[in-house]
Design an enzyme around this catalytic site. Structure first.
Site, PDB file in Angstrom:
ATOM      1  N   ARG A  11       0.842  -1.213   0.000  1.00 45.90           N
ATOM      2  CA  ARG A  11       0.000   0.000   0.000  1.00 45.90           C
ATOM      3  C   ARG A  11       0.869   1.251   0.000  1.00 45.90           C
ATOM      4  NH1 ARG A  11      -3.367  -3.538   2.975  1.00 45.90           N
ATOM      5  NH2 ARG A  11      -1.763  -3.529   4.565  1.00 45.90           N
ATOM      6  N   GLY A  97       9.992   3.643   7.505  1.00 50.15           N
ATOM      7  CA  GLY A  97       8.639   3.936   7.984  1.00 50.15           C
ATOM      8  C   GLY A  97       8.003   2.725   8.631  1.00 50.15           C
ATOM      9  N   HIS A 154      -7.096   2.490  12.649  1.00 47.67           N
ATOM     10  CA  HIS A 154      -6.493   2.227  11.337  1.00 47.67           C
ATOM     11  C   HIS A 154      -7.344   1.220  10.562  1.00 47.67           C
ATOM     12  CE1 HIS A 154      -2.843   4.086  12.999  1.00 47.67           C
ATOM     13  NE2 HIS A 154      -2.477   4.254  11.741  1.00 47.67           N
ATOM     14  N   LYS A 158      -4.113  -3.566   9.019  1.00 42.01           N
ATOM     15  CA  LYS A 158      -2.927  -3.249   9.829  1.00 42.01           C
ATOM     16  C   LYS A 158      -2.581  -4.411  10.751  1.00 42.01           C
ATOM     17  CE  LYS A 158      -0.752   0.360  12.561  1.00 42.01           C
ATOM     18  NZ  LYS A 158       0.485   0.280  11.783  1.00 42.01           N
ATOM     19  N   GLY A 164       2.504   2.427  15.640  1.00 40.43           N
ATOM     20  CA  GLY A 164       3.787   3.059  15.965  1.00 40.43           C
ATOM     21  C   GLY A 164       3.599   4.521  16.330  1.00 40.43           C
TER      22      GLY A 164
HETATM   23  P1  NAD Z   1       1.677  -3.633   3.037  1.00 42.55           P
HETATM   24  O1  NAD Z   1       1.505  -5.006   3.619  1.00 42.55           O
HETATM   25  O2  NAD Z   1       0.651  -3.136   2.080  1.00 42.55           O
HETATM   26  O3  NAD Z   1       3.106  -3.531   2.301  1.00 42.55           O
HETATM   27  C1  NAD Z   1       4.297  -4.134   2.761  1.00 42.55           C
HETATM   28  C2  NAD Z   1       5.019  -4.661   1.535  1.00 42.55           C
HETATM   29  O4  NAD Z   1       6.329  -5.130   1.915  1.00 42.55           O
HETATM   30  C3  NAD Z   1       4.274  -5.864   0.886  1.00 42.55           C
HETATM   31  O5  NAD Z   1       4.046  -5.600  -0.482  1.00 42.55           O
HETATM   32  C4  NAD Z   1       5.252  -7.007   1.121  1.00 42.55           C
HETATM   33  O6  NAD Z   1       5.188  -7.988   0.081  1.00 42.55           O
HETATM   34  C5  NAD Z   1       6.581  -6.262   1.110  1.00 42.55           C
HETATM   35  N1  NAD Z   1       7.696  -7.089   1.602  1.00 42.55           N
HETATM   36  C6  NAD Z   1       7.674  -8.030   2.589  1.00 42.55           C
HETATM   37  N2  NAD Z   1       8.876  -8.645   2.650  1.00 42.55           N
HETATM   38  C7  NAD Z   1       9.661  -8.070   1.699  1.00 42.55           C
HETATM   39  C8  NAD Z   1      11.005  -8.283   1.264  1.00 42.55           C
HETATM   40  N3  NAD Z   1      11.773  -9.240   1.823  1.00 42.55           N
HETATM   41  N4  NAD Z   1      11.499  -7.508   0.261  1.00 42.55           N
HETATM   42  C9  NAD Z   1      10.731  -6.572  -0.329  1.00 42.55           C
HETATM   43  N5  NAD Z   1       9.434  -6.341   0.013  1.00 42.55           N
HETATM   44  C10 NAD Z   1       8.923  -7.085   1.027  1.00 42.55           C
HETATM   45  O7  NAD Z   1       1.819  -2.644   4.290  1.00 42.55           O
HETATM   46  P2  NAD Z   1       1.688  -1.046   4.302  1.00 42.55           P
HETATM   47  O8  NAD Z   1       0.315  -0.658   4.702  1.00 42.55           O
HETATM   48  O9  NAD Z   1       2.290  -0.481   3.063  1.00 42.55           O
HETATM   49  O10 NAD Z   1       2.619  -0.715   5.560  1.00 42.55           O
HETATM   50  C11 NAD Z   1       3.973  -1.119   5.593  1.00 42.55           C
HETATM   51  C12 NAD Z   1       4.607  -0.638   6.901  1.00 42.55           C
HETATM   52  O11 NAD Z   1       4.648   0.799   6.919  1.00 42.55           O
HETATM   53  C13 NAD Z   1       3.827  -1.044   8.165  1.00 42.55           C
HETATM   54  O12 NAD Z   1       4.769  -1.346   9.177  1.00 42.55           O
HETATM   55  C14 NAD Z   1       3.043   0.212   8.523  1.00 42.55           C
HETATM   56  O13 NAD Z   1       2.723   0.304   9.889  1.00 42.55           O
HETATM   57  C15 NAD Z   1       4.051   1.260   8.137  1.00 42.55           C
HETATM   58  N6  NAD Z   1       3.494   2.607   7.878  1.00 42.55           N
HETATM   59  C16 NAD Z   1       4.229   3.652   8.330  1.00 42.55           C
HETATM   60  C17 NAD Z   1       3.833   4.958   8.062  1.00 42.55           C
HETATM   61  C18 NAD Z   1       4.727   6.088   8.478  1.00 42.55           C
HETATM   62  O14 NAD Z   1       4.405   7.270   8.191  1.00 42.55           O
HETATM   63  N7  NAD Z   1       5.880   5.812   9.088  1.00 42.55           N
HETATM   64  C19 NAD Z   1       2.654   5.180   7.338  1.00 42.55           C
HETATM   65  C20 NAD Z   1       1.911   4.088   6.876  1.00 42.55           C
HETATM   66  C21 NAD Z   1       2.354   2.789   7.150  1.00 42.55           C
END
Ligand code: NAD
Length: 266
Positions: A11, A97, A154, A158, A164
């Site tokens: 995402r 992130g 959320h 999630k 976090g």
């Molecule tokens: P998501 O599950 O949609 O995306 C995570 C992606 O990482 C998936 O496509 C998965 O296949 C990929 N992945 C897993 N292992 C991998 C590897 N070895 N190599 C490459 N890619 C790999 O999740 P999301 O909603 O995009 O959220 C991801 C993270 O970001 C979560 O921890 C979420 O809490 C965090 N987040 C942080 C913020 C911020 O502002 N810091 C904002 C939104 C989400």
């Protein structure tokens, strides 16, 4: 700057691709997904929902770090640990992130930050980083007479709780009160809990629908209540913040930085 996106089909990964492609001074060096993922070999522009970028998603993480000045990581904690090690080996800055990191994951991030600049923030939006400062200030001014509760909601996908960002807000109010969050927090309530203990910092987690991220810090006193609320209506605020952090790493000394450093609020 050459920017790589790990987890490019996620995402946030897709949002990040969209925030990098076509931006002045930025070149998309590539994007990775986990081996065997259905989107490996897909065009990164198509994943972002724009025109073809002529660069395909890959599962060769080391090659991506070697080709990048900075890599943005919104993936899963165990993978973030591997990415931190690769950033140090290939001298690429890292923007993290990903949330829900264990102590071991965090130790790997700290080790990488001895070699390269690492920006890590549970929430990359400008608004939440201002909120962290406001919450700390309010906690210091109000003291223990005001009970602190942190409520977050959320989307249904999630995988970690509390968010976090909720924990970062917890650390801010704990700093404002000069206490240790670990010793003061109440993460879950169920059944006959007894009365609320003075000085504790409570958390409540809601999950559902497509909510990008809502956070409220409540200060509940006798006869009045203050609520500080942030609502993200689009994930694009996190992607924009992450790209801003990636640009900021250029020329930075090795170290572990926060979004408050990037925004000049620290
Ligand atoms: P998501 O599950 O949609 O995306 C995570 C992606 O990482 C998936 O496509 C998965 O296949 C990929 N992945 C897993 N292992 C991998 C590897 N070895 N190599 C490459 N890619 C790999 O999740 P999301 O909603 O995009 O959220 C991801 C993270 O970001 C979560 O921890 C979420 O809490 C965090 N987040 C942080 C913020 C911020 O502002 N810091 C904002 C939104 C989400």
């Amino acid at each position: 700057m050459n920017i790589g996106i790990v987890g490019c089909a996620g995402r946030m990964g897709r949002m990040l691709l969209g925030a990098v492609i076509g931006q002045d001074g930025l070149t998309l060096s590539g994007g990775t997904e986990s081996p065997g993922h259905t989107n490996v070999e897909d065009d990164l522009g198509v994943l972002a929902g724009t025109a073809s970028a002529g660069v395909l998603a890959s599962d060769d993480t080391a090659a991506l770090f070697a080709a990048s000045d900075v890599v943005i990581d919104f993936t899963v904690p165990a993978t973030t640990q591997t990415h931190a090690a690769l950033a140090a080996v290939h001298n690429a800055a890292l923007v993290i992130g990903t949330t829900g990191l264990s102590a071991d994951d965090q130790a790997a991030v700290k080790a990488a930050a001895k070699k390269v600049a690492v920006v890590q923030a549970a929430n990359m939006s400008v608004g939440v980083n201002v909120l962290l400062g406001l919450a700390q200030q309010a906690a210091g001014l109000l003291g223990d007479d005001y009970d602190i509760e942190i409520v977050e909601m959320h989307h249904r996908h999630k995988i970690d709780a509390p968010s976090g960002t909720a924990l970062a807000l917890g650390n801010s109010v704990a700093a404002g009160r000069n206490v240790d969050l670990e010793k003061s927090s109440v993460r879950v309530r169920d059944g006959h809990t007894g009365a609320r203990e003075t000085g504790t910092i409570g958390f409540a987690t809601l999950r559902g629908g497509d909510v990008a991220g809502d956070h409220t810090v409540m200060f509940a006193g006798d006869g009045e209540r203050i609520e500080l609320t942030h609502k993200a209506s689009s994930r694009s605020v996190f992607a924009k913040g992450a790209v801003r952090a990636a640009r900021w790493t250029k020329g930075q000394a090795p170290g572990l930085y926060s979004m408050r450093n990037v925004l000049g609020l620290a």
